[in-house]
Write a protein that holds these residues in place. Structure first.
Motif, mmCIF file in Angstrom:
data_model
loop_
_atom_site.group_PDB
_atom_site.id
_atom_site.type_symbol
_atom_site.label_atom_id
_atom_site.label_comp_id
_atom_site.label_asym_id
_atom_site.label_seq_id
_atom_site.Cartn_x
_atom_site.Cartn_y
_atom_site.Cartn_z
ATOM 1 N N ASP A 95 87.101 58.585 3.666
ATOM 2 C CA ASP A 95 87.137 58.982 2.207
ATOM 3 C C ASP A 95 85.712 58.395 1.136
ATOM 4 N N THR A 96 85.065 58.402 2.057
ATOM 5 C CA THR A 96 83.662 57.626 1.249
ATOM 6 C C THR A 96 83.020 58.165 1.007
ATOM 7 N N THR A 97 82.672 58.478 -0.840
ATOM 8 C CA THR A 97 81.930 59.084 -1.088
ATOM 9 C C THR A 97 80.144 59.339 -0.668
ATOM 10 N N VAL A 98 80.026 60.387 -0.309
ATOM 11 C CA VAL A 98 78.358 60.550 0.261
ATOM 12 C C VAL A 98 77.855 60.996 -0.926
ATOM 13 N N ASN A 99 76.451 60.457 -0.997
ATOM 14 C CA ASN A 99 75.358 60.989 -1.976
ATOM 15 C C ASN A 99 74.157 61.059 -1.448
ATOM 16 N N TYR A 100 73.361 62.447 -0.967
ATOM 17 C CA TYR A 100 71.970 62.926 -0.727
ATOM 18 C C TYR A 100 71.649 63.675 -1.639
ATOM 19 N N THR A 101 69.899 64.267 -0.687
ATOM 20 C CA THR A 101 69.416 64.441 -1.551
ATOM 21 C C THR A 101 69.506 65.858 -0.342
ATOM 22 N N ILE A 102 69.440 67.658 -0.738
ATOM 23 C CA ILE A 102 68.655 68.415 -0.202
ATOM 24 C C ILE A 102 67.434 68.761 -0.733
ATOM 25 N N PRO A 103 66.513 69.086 0.127
ATOM 26 C CA PRO A 103 65.235 68.623 0.218
ATOM 27 C C PRO A 103 64.477 70.017 -0.456
ATOM 28 N N ALA A 104 63.763 70.395 -1.626
ATOM 29 C CA ALA A 104 63.260 72.017 -1.957
ATOM 30 C C ALA A 104 62.748 72.814 -1.272
ATOM 31 N N THR A 105 62.662 72.256 0.735
ATOM 32 C CA THR A 105 61.679 72.574 1.584
ATOM 33 C C THR A 105 62.791 72.376 2.425
ATOM 34 N N TYR A 106 62.603 73.352 3.879
ATOM 35 C CA TYR A 106 63.350 73.270 5.189
ATOM 36 C C TYR A 106 62.588 71.802 5.384
ATOM 37 N N THR A 107 62.449 70.713 5.255
ATOM 38 C CA THR A 107 60.992 69.790 6.014
ATOM 39 C C THR A 107 62.622 68.314 5.883
ATOM 40 N N PHE A 108 62.685 68.359 7.089
ATOM 41 C CA PHE A 108 63.138 66.852 7.836
ATOM 42 C C PHE A 108 62.379 66.042 8.737
ATOM 43 N N MET A 145 73.389 67.673 17.382
ATOM 44 C CA MET A 145 73.583 68.094 16.641
ATOM 45 C C MET A 145 72.393 69.133 15.506
ATOM 46 N N GLU A 146 71.269 67.941 14.758
ATOM 47 C CA GLU A 146 70.270 68.510 13.761
ATOM 48 C C GLU A 146 69.576 69.538 14.882
ATOM 49 N N HIS A 147 69.312 69.091 15.675
ATOM 50 C CA HIS A 147 68.733 70.561 16.747
ATOM 51 C C HIS A 147 69.426 71.537 17.066
ATOM 52 N N ALA A 148 70.275 71.968 17.083
ATOM 53 C CA ALA A 148 71.182 73.178 17.720
ATOM 54 C C ALA A 148 71.025 73.713 16.002
ATOM 55 N N TRP A 149 71.498 73.146 15.156
ATOM 56 C CA TRP A 149 71.288 73.262 13.592
ATOM 57 C C TRP A 149 69.790 73.958 13.094
ATOM 58 N N ASP A 150 68.899 73.321 13.925
ATOM 59 C CA ASP A 150 67.658 73.839 13.479
ATOM 60 C C ASP A 150 67.064 75.595 14.052
ATOM 61 N N GLU A 151 68.049 75.322 15.950
ATOM 62 C CA GLU A 151 67.596 76.198 16.144
ATOM 63 C C GLU A 151 68.401 78.111 15.442
ATOM 64 N N ALA A 152 68.877 77.820 15.267
ATOM 65 C CA ALA A 152 69.809 78.402 14.334
ATOM 66 C C ALA A 152 68.789 79.184 13.281
ATOM 67 N N TYR A 153 68.312 78.153 12.336
ATOM 68 C CA TYR A 153 67.024 78.575 11.700
ATOM 69 C C TYR A 153 66.485 78.691 12.285
ATOM 70 N N GLY A 154 65.922 78.497 12.871
ATOM 71 C CA GLY A 154 64.721 79.354 13.286
ATOM 72 C C GLY A 154 64.615 80.633 14.378
ATOM 73 N N TYR A 155 65.701 81.499 14.730
ATOM 74 C CA TYR A 155 66.543 82.592 14.476
ATOM 75 C C TYR A 155 66.157 83.735 13.484
ATOM 76 N N ILE A 156 66.061 83.127 12.128
ATOM 77 C CA ILE A 156 65.627 83.957 11.421
ATOM 78 C C ILE A 156 63.689 83.051 10.533
ATOM 79 N N PHE A 186 70.657 76.628 4.277
ATOM 80 C CA PHE A 186 70.536 76.134 5.606
ATOM 81 C C PHE A 186 69.750 74.619 5.631
ATOM 82 N N ARG A 187 69.217 74.680 4.027
ATOM 83 C CA ARG A 187 68.569 72.768 3.893
ATOM 84 C C ARG A 187 69.988 72.454 3.498
ATOM 85 N N THR A 188 70.869 72.594 2.843
ATOM 86 C CA THR A 188 72.350 71.802 2.752
ATOM 87 C C THR A 188 72.420 71.353 3.525
#
Length: 400
Positions: free
Chosen positions: A27-40, A225-236, A269-271
């Protein structure tokens, strides 16, 4: 694991911050930044890879261009060449990179985990085989239409539409457009929403534990898991970022009735990707639902647009000028079977409903050539789609 703040790119402008009060771990509060572009990044190098998806986008483009070039030049479409392109055998493509990529379109046709491995959404192995055979039939139809005959009612052949020569099957459908738009659904859409964004895929085996603990794939800078998400992004957004779904997202977004669509999908997608890095699976899952709902609107809106565009051209040159638009509509209707309505793991329109719609379009003796009865059918289909997705026919018909 607690994260206070994560920055994913060296130069982030207009970025967003997100706070989640819970995740699947604690239940820890999680703070993080969403980049302005799909750059990780991780360890100062990119952690994003969707090269396989870019290859498949380029493969489909080359198949479409091969048919288009043959139609324009008046040459015969070689069915064997197209078949080799579909399965990526015998070095059929213009670049060594594609020929040696180890990727192909056929094995990603109707092949998602949810619909065609777990049989959710009404899918089956029989359907998978039938769908692949359907697209192989389009290759054969393109060949038959290229043999030198002028297209007419009940006769496959070519037709000069202004300066463009197009190839049509005997029922008036254009195999090239059925292939392109249909594969956008059966290949790319299916992989995005029913495979790579499926929780069954993202969380299978030890994927979730490994992501939480940041266990990377061997010799890579990303988790599974990160890679799977990226592969979804890549089809778009793969290849040059402007092909197929990305292009049509922009076209639908250009209409004032749907003008947040592009931003909504991109932000989701970025979020979602940032949430995965932060182990915030609640936020990740919320973004999956957004992408599923927003992406499904694209084939729905474009199908209605092309149905109405084709209807408006039925009286031009005996209706033949309408067939290109109606073939695009036909392909987008195919895509509706591969959508995934959030919370259901089922398409917005079932396979049975989609099959009935497709059959209606080409019913009668000569399919689309039976223009005297076609207009009413197109209106009925337009209304059915618009009602299902919550917009009006008029809203969709104004999209360019």
């Amino acid at each position: 694991m607690k994260y206070s703040k994560l920055i994913f790119a060296s130069a982030i402008v207009a970025s967003l911050s997100i706070t989640s009060c819970s995740n699947d771990n604690d239940d820890t509060t999680v703070n993080y930044t969403i980049p302005a572009t799909y750059t990780f990044e991780r360890n100062s190098v990119t952690s994003v890879d969707y090269s396989g998806q870019s290859s498949r986008l380029l493969m489909l483009e080359e198949m479409g261009n091969y048919i288009k070039t043959a139609a324009t030049a008046g040459t015969i479409v070689d069915n064997a060449v197209l078949s080799n392109m579909y399965s990526n055998t015998n070095n059929p493509f213009s670049t060594t990179e594609l020929n040696t990529s180890g990727k192909q379109l056929k094995n990603k046709t109707a092949a998602s985990k949810d619909y065609f491995e777990l049989f959710l959404g009404g899918g089956s192995t029989v359907e998978k085989t039938n769908v692949q055979a359907f697209f192989e039939t389009q290759l054969t139809l393109a060949n038959q239409a290229s043999l030198g005959t002028v297209a007419s009612a009940g006769v496959a052949g070519s037709y000069l539409d202004g300066s463009s020569s197009r190839l049509f099957a005997a029922n008036g459908l254009e195999p090239q457009q059925v292939l392109l738009k249909g594969m956008m659904g059966a290949g790319f859409m299916d992989q995005v929403v029913n495979n790579y964004l499926s929780k069954n895929k993202l969380d299978e085996a030890s994927n979730k534990i490994n992501n939480t603990n940041k266990v990377l794939e061997e010799d890579k800078e990303y988790t599974t898991m990160e890679h799977a998400w990226d592969e979804a992004y890549g089809y778009i957004y793969g290849a040059d970022g402007t092909k197929y779904w990305s292009s049509y997202i922009s076209q639908v977004n250009a209409d004032s009735d749907f003008n947040t669509l592009k931003t909504d999908i991109d932000l989701a997608f970025r979020t979602g990707r940032a949430a995965i890095v932060a182990n915030d699976y609640t936020t990740r899952d919320a973004q999956i639902d957004i992408i599923k709902a927003k992406l499904a609107l694209v084939p729905a809106v474009r199908a209605v647009y092309y149905l109405q565009d084709g209807k408006g051209k039925l009286t031009t040159d005996g209706g033949a000028k309408a067939f290109h638009a109606l073939s695009e509509a036909y392909g987008f209707i195919i895509s509706l079977r591969y959508t995934n309505k959030p919370g259901t793991n089922n398409p917005y329109l079932s396979k049975t409903e989609v099959d009935a719609m497709l059959a209606s379009m080409v019913s009668g003796t000569n399919g689309l050539w039976d223009i005297d009865t076609l207009g009413a059918k197109l209106d009925t289909l337009s209304t059915q789609i618009a009602t299902t997705f919550g917009f009006t026919v008029e809203q969709a018909a104004t999209v360019n």
